[in-house]
Write a protein that holds these residues in place. Sequence first.
Motif: not given
Length: 82
Positions: A15-17, A24-28, A34-37, A43-45
């Motif tokens: 759900e976060l992804a 628009g934080i991530a393209r897919s 990958n950003i979460m990792i 930070e992502v939350v």
Amino acid sequence: MSVTVSIKVRKELVELADKMVRYGIARSRSHAFNIMIEKGLREVVGEVEFWENVFRKVEELEKQGYTLKHGGLSKILEEDRG
């Protein structure tokens, strides 16, 4: 080089992804994971919560009768992310 890996994750992370893609934080989803990792979950939350608040406030303004030019908000958000 990218390698496909299948993993099971908690529903909350999916759900976060999806939210990251929606704002628009991530393209897919793959990019979101990958950003979460790379950045870490905390930070992502925080970033997703920030953008949720921005979109919620925009909706409130629209309900109050303010008119936003089409694409104007997206441009502002993209500039702020950069």
